[in-house]
Design an enzyme around this catalytic site. Structure first.
Site, PDB file in Angstrom:
ATOM      1  N   SER A  97       9.461  34.990  45.737  1.00  0.00           N
ATOM      2  CA  SER A  97       9.290  33.524  45.755  1.00  0.00           C
ATOM      3  C   SER A  97       9.995  32.807  44.606  1.00  0.00           C
ATOM      4  O   SER A  97       9.521  31.777  44.124  1.00  0.00           O
ATOM      5  CB  SER A  97       7.799  33.120  45.709  1.00  0.00           C
ATOM      6  OG  SER A  97       7.092  33.765  46.707  1.00  0.00           O
ATOM      7  N   GLY A 135      16.741  31.665  48.412  1.00  0.00           N
ATOM      8  CA  GLY A 135      17.338  30.907  49.514  1.00  0.00           C
ATOM      9  C   GLY A 135      17.879  29.572  49.031  1.00  0.00           C
ATOM     10  O   GLY A 135      18.963  29.139  49.429  1.00  0.00           O
ATOM     11  N   GLU A 187      11.932  49.321  49.766  1.00  0.00           N
ATOM     12  CA  GLU A 187      12.636  48.808  50.954  1.00  0.00           C
ATOM     13  C   GLU A 187      14.052  48.316  50.641  1.00  0.00           C
ATOM     14  O   GLU A 187      14.912  48.275  51.514  1.00  0.00           O
ATOM     15  CB  GLU A 187      11.874  47.624  51.564  1.00  0.00           C
ATOM     16  CG  GLU A 187      10.599  47.961  52.261  1.00  0.00           C
ATOM     17  CD  GLU A 187       9.392  47.803  51.335  1.00  0.00           C
ATOM     18  OE1 GLU A 187       9.581  47.868  50.096  1.00  0.00           O
ATOM     19  OE2 GLU A 187       8.289  47.642  51.862  1.00  0.00           O
ATOM     20  N   LYS A 236      20.138  36.781  23.823  1.00  0.00           N
ATOM     21  CA  LYS A 236      19.376  38.034  23.923  1.00  0.00           C
ATOM     22  C   LYS A 236      19.499  38.625  25.333  1.00  0.00           C
ATOM     23  O   LYS A 236      19.740  39.831  25.505  1.00  0.00           O
ATOM     24  CB  LYS A 236      17.911  37.729  23.597  1.00  0.00           C
ATOM     25  CG  LYS A 236      17.064  38.968  23.434  1.00  0.00           C
ATOM     26  CD  LYS A 236      15.707  38.585  22.867  1.00  0.00           C
ATOM     27  CE  LYS A 236      14.788  39.799  22.877  1.00  0.00           C
ATOM     28  NZ  LYS A 236      13.431  39.457  22.479  1.00  0.00           N
ATOM     29  N   GLY A 278       2.974  25.199  68.546  1.00  0.00           N
ATOM     30  CA  GLY A 278       1.960  26.231  68.302  1.00  0.00           C
ATOM     31  C   GLY A 278       1.749  27.109  69.520  1.00  0.00           C
ATOM     32  O   GLY A 278       2.324  26.880  70.588  1.00  0.00           O
ATOM     33  N   CYS A 296       7.028  20.444  71.351  1.00  0.00           N
ATOM     34  CA  CYS A 296       6.756  21.675  72.097  1.00  0.00           C
ATOM     35  C   CYS A 296       5.300  21.698  72.579  1.00  0.00           C
ATOM     36  O   CYS A 296       4.966  20.968  73.497  1.00  0.00           O
ATOM     37  CB  CYS A 296       7.140  22.894  71.253  1.00  0.00           C
ATOM     38  SG  CYS A 296       7.629  24.287  72.291  1.00  0.00           S
ATOM     39  N   GLU A 336      -1.446  28.514  79.592  1.00  0.00           N
ATOM     40  CA  GLU A 336      -1.618  29.255  78.340  1.00  0.00           C
ATOM     41  C   GLU A 336      -3.062  29.132  77.831  1.00  0.00           C
ATOM     42  O   GLU A 336      -3.608  30.053  77.257  1.00  0.00           O
ATOM     43  CB  GLU A 336      -0.657  28.691  77.273  1.00  0.00           C
ATOM     44  CG  GLU A 336      -0.717  29.442  75.958  1.00  0.00           C
ATOM     45  CD  GLU A 336       0.273  28.905  74.915  1.00  0.00           C
ATOM     46  OE1 GLU A 336       0.757  27.775  75.067  1.00  0.00           O
ATOM     47  OE2 GLU A 336       0.549  29.635  73.956  1.00  0.00           O
ATOM     48  N   HIS A 378      12.733  21.802  69.916  1.00  0.00           N
ATOM     49  CA  HIS A 378      12.377  21.683  68.493  1.00  0.00           C
ATOM     50  C   HIS A 378      13.436  20.890  67.719  1.00  0.00           C
ATOM     51  O   HIS A 378      14.334  21.483  67.118  1.00  0.00           O
ATOM     52  CB  HIS A 378      12.238  23.074  67.879  1.00  0.00           C
ATOM     53  CG  HIS A 378      11.038  23.808  68.364  1.00  0.00           C
ATOM     54  ND1 HIS A 378       9.839  23.785  67.690  1.00  0.00           N
ATOM     55  CD2 HIS A 378      10.851  24.569  69.464  1.00  0.00           C
ATOM     56  CE1 HIS A 378       8.960  24.512  68.360  1.00  0.00           C
ATOM     57  NE2 HIS A 378       9.552  24.996  69.434  1.00  0.00           N
ATOM     58  N   GLU A 419      13.200  19.491  64.955  1.00  0.00           N
ATOM     59  CA  GLU A 419      13.127  19.745  63.504  1.00  0.00           C
ATOM     60  C   GLU A 419      14.125  20.808  63.060  1.00  0.00           C
ATOM     61  O   GLU A 419      14.480  20.889  61.890  1.00  0.00           O
ATOM     62  CB  GLU A 419      11.702  20.115  63.090  1.00  0.00           C
ATOM     63  CG  GLU A 419      11.206  21.505  63.475  1.00  0.00           C
ATOM     64  CD  GLU A 419      10.666  21.624  64.899  1.00  0.00           C
ATOM     65  OE1 GLU A 419      10.984  20.767  65.738  1.00  0.00           O
ATOM     66  OE2 GLU A 419       9.938  22.605  65.172  1.00  0.00           O
TER      67      GLU A 419
HETATM   68  N1  GLN Z   1       2.806  27.849  73.272  1.00  0.00           N
HETATM   69  C1  GLN Z   1       3.707  26.982  73.948  1.00  0.00           C
HETATM   70  C2  GLN Z   1       4.692  27.746  74.823  1.00  0.00           C
HETATM   71  O1  GLN Z   1       4.926  28.912  74.597  1.00  0.00           O
HETATM   72  C3  GLN Z   1       4.446  26.098  72.957  1.00  0.00           C
HETATM   73  C4  GLN Z   1       5.331  26.846  72.026  1.00  0.00           C
HETATM   74  C5  GLN Z   1       5.749  26.043  70.823  1.00  0.00           C
HETATM   75  O2  GLN Z   1       5.123  25.042  70.483  1.00  0.00           O
HETATM   76  N2  GLN Z   1       6.768  26.494  70.141  1.00  0.00           N
HETATM   77  O3  GLN Z   1       5.263  27.187  75.709  1.00  0.00           O
END
Ligand code: GLN
Length: 542
Positions: free
Chosen positions: A14, A18, A150, A224, A355, A382, A406, A508, A510
């Site tokens: 940490s 990067g 590793e 040093k 998620g 998503c 889901e 996504h 982002e």
């Molecule tokens: N769980 C949802 C899917 O698989 C959304 C995935 C996500 O938010 N990246 O479609």
């Protein structure tokens, strides 16, 4: 031929390898070089796609659909370039390649060993980027800390490469920590001495020491370190804690890290450093004229790294709007029973995060209902988009038994369902819908206004999709599919007609926001939040 820079880390994890790699790359890019960065991760997973975000932070996805380490996000955000599968390699992938080759009989009866077979594969992966494009410089970040079991095959590969390449074509930068002992009133060099000793035992003498420190290092300490670590004194530079990661390139420039590299590798800069756009961004970011509160509802909120790219996208979009974006994370499970945790905040925008799984879903849906009814700007990514579709069917259209498969595999109305290809898949690694896909945007939609064009390419990482059997019903009640995949007809963007700013995206965004090219949806969302706040203040003043 490319020049190679290797970045190793000592003393602790940490330290921000990067960010240092990305900062150096930025400075070299600002001199006109084409630069790319690659990361080696020493774990056995083939990629981080199967790792829980609590374990490893966000999984970053590239255009070519690689599930990678979040450091690749920093590389893209700093350099404004796109990375690929070749930019992130794990020990698991190295071994998988070698073992597959062994099974195919590629080693002709030989005993397969770490040296030379694994190290050869590591070197091949380093050189892949050289073949891929015309990079002047390839920076390779070795994950882990020198001294880890590793990391050994990577250090050995580095030693071999250094011998094979002419010395002027490759160099090693060691990032280390110089702790300050309050009781003794001094900086301590011993941990660094030990980590450099480890490096030397692997046959590697670093060219530069970049020293992470909380306070300025004296000349004496630098001398040093130089003496004990066998490094030129001018090549001992400090990386003092910065107020923002985006200041690190400027700190490294003050420390002349770019000039050291240029001299050491005998590079010829194309022009003097041009960081105008970068410093302009920093100025705007650090001098906001207003601020907004954006609630981020997700289930990995304990760890900001789990939503790294979302946080950074708000930094970029905030700067464009000259607005400080205060992100208020709320755990979706805390909203399962009531929206009170949301209501106590002076909220100007809601982002429902990506998620997996069913935990906290009702909290997300409740939060969306709240902002839909109140006219608060909404942005769903998503899973966040999938939740706003379910919310629409449940609360606007009024059908009870509606869900995503889901969450409820037996739901009567599977408005979010598995695609037929996904139904056949049982393996978990690398099997989602991954990478960049085209999306066609409807004319006169909010999405068109935001993007200013009708064909976009955005990155995906999900298994479930909007179920087109429900398209007409969804649209006839005010939630419009404004972005569609032209090949598969999958719904990629939804938006509300009856709301000032309400957008959900299956992809996504982002992952494509950069310092010098902030993502248009984040920019528009922050702008909408500012407008919402101003309007609210006007009403309050009446
Ligand atoms: N769980 C949802 C899917 O698989 C959304 C995935 C996500 O938010 N990246 O479609």
């Amino acid at each position: 031929m490319s020049k190679f820079i290797f970045i190793t880390g000592g003393v602790t994890s940490s330290l921000g390898k990067g960010i240092i790699s990305a900062s150096l790359a930025k400075l070299l890019q600002a001199r006109g070089f084409s630069v790319t960065i690659q990361k080696f991760d020493p774990y056995i997973n083939v990629d981080p796609g199967t790792l829980n975000p609590y374990e490893h932070g966000e999984c970053y996805v590239t255009d070519d659909g690689a599930e990678t380490d979040l450091d690749l996000g920093h590389y893209e955000r700093f350099l404004n370039i796109s990375t690929s599968q070749a930019n992130n390699v794990t020990t698991g992938r190295i071994y998988q390649t070698v073992i597959n080759k062994e099974r195919q009989g590629a080693y002709l009866g030989k005993t397969v060993q770490i040296i030379p077979h694994i190290t050869d594969e590591i070197k091949r992966r380093i050189k892949l980027l050289e073949q891929e494009g015309a990079y002047d410089i390839i920076i390779t970040e070795l994950g882990g800390t020198v001294g880890d079991i590793e990391s050994l095959p990577y250090l050995e590969s580095l030693r071999q490469m250094r011998r094979e390449l002419r010395n002027k074509d490759c160099m090693v930068i060691h990032l280390t920590l110089i702790p300050y002992l309050k009781a003794a009133g001094e900086h301590k060099t011993k941990p660094t001495q030990h980590s450099v000793k480890e490096l030397m035992m692997a046959g590697i003498i670093p060219d530069v020491l970049v020293c992470r420190t909380e306070s300025k290092l004296s000349d004496e300490i630098k001398a040093k370190l130089a003496l004990f670590c066998n490094v030129d004194k001018n090549h001992v530079i400090e990386a003092i804690d910065a107020d923002t990661i985006y200041r690190v390139p400027l700190f490294m420039q003050e420390e002349k890290l770019d000039q050291i590299v240029i001299d050491r590798l005998k590079l010829e800069p194309k022009h003097s450093p041009n960081l105008d756009r970068w410093t302009e961004f920093l100025d705007r970011y650090k001098n906001p004229k207003t601020e907004v509160n954006i609630v981020l509802v997700g289930k990995y909120n304990e760890l900001a790294d789990a939503y790294k790219s979302i946080y950074e996208s708000f930094v970029h979009a905030g700067a464009v709007n000259e607005c400080k974006v205060n992100i208020i994370p709320i755990h979706s499970e805390n909203l399962d029973e009531s929206t009170l945790p949301l209501e106590i905040h002076n909220i100007h925008g809601l982002l429902v995060a990506p998620g997996f799984g069913d935990r906290g879903i009702n909290g997300k849906i409740g939060a969306i209902k709240y902002v839909r009814e109140k006219g608060v700007p909404f942005f769903g990514i998503c899973l966040g988009m999938q939740c706003c579709v379910v919310e629409h069917f449940r609360n606007v259209i009024g059908i009870d038994d509606v869900s995503s498969v889901e969450v409820d595999p037996d739901t009567r109305h599977p408005v979010i369902d598995l695609m037929p290809e996904q139904k056949k898949i049982s393996a978990k690694g690398g099997t989602m819908r991954l990478g960049a896909y085209a999306c066609e945007i409807k004319k006169e939609s909010l999405a068109e206004q935001i993007y200013g064009r009708n064909i976009i390419h955005e990155r995906h990482r999900h298994r479930y999709e909007f179920n087109n059997a429900y398209l007409q019903q969804m649209e006839s009640h005010g939630l419009i599919a404004s972005g569609i995949n032209p090949e598969t007809e999958l719904v990629e963007i939804v938006e509300r007609e009856d709301h000032p700013f309400f957008i959900g995206v299956q992809f996504h965004p982002e992952l494509k926001s950069r310092v010098e090219e902030p993502h248009p949806i984040f920019v528009a969302f922050v702008d909408a939040a500012v407008k919402y706040k101003n309007a609210k203040e006007v009403v309050a003043a009446l």
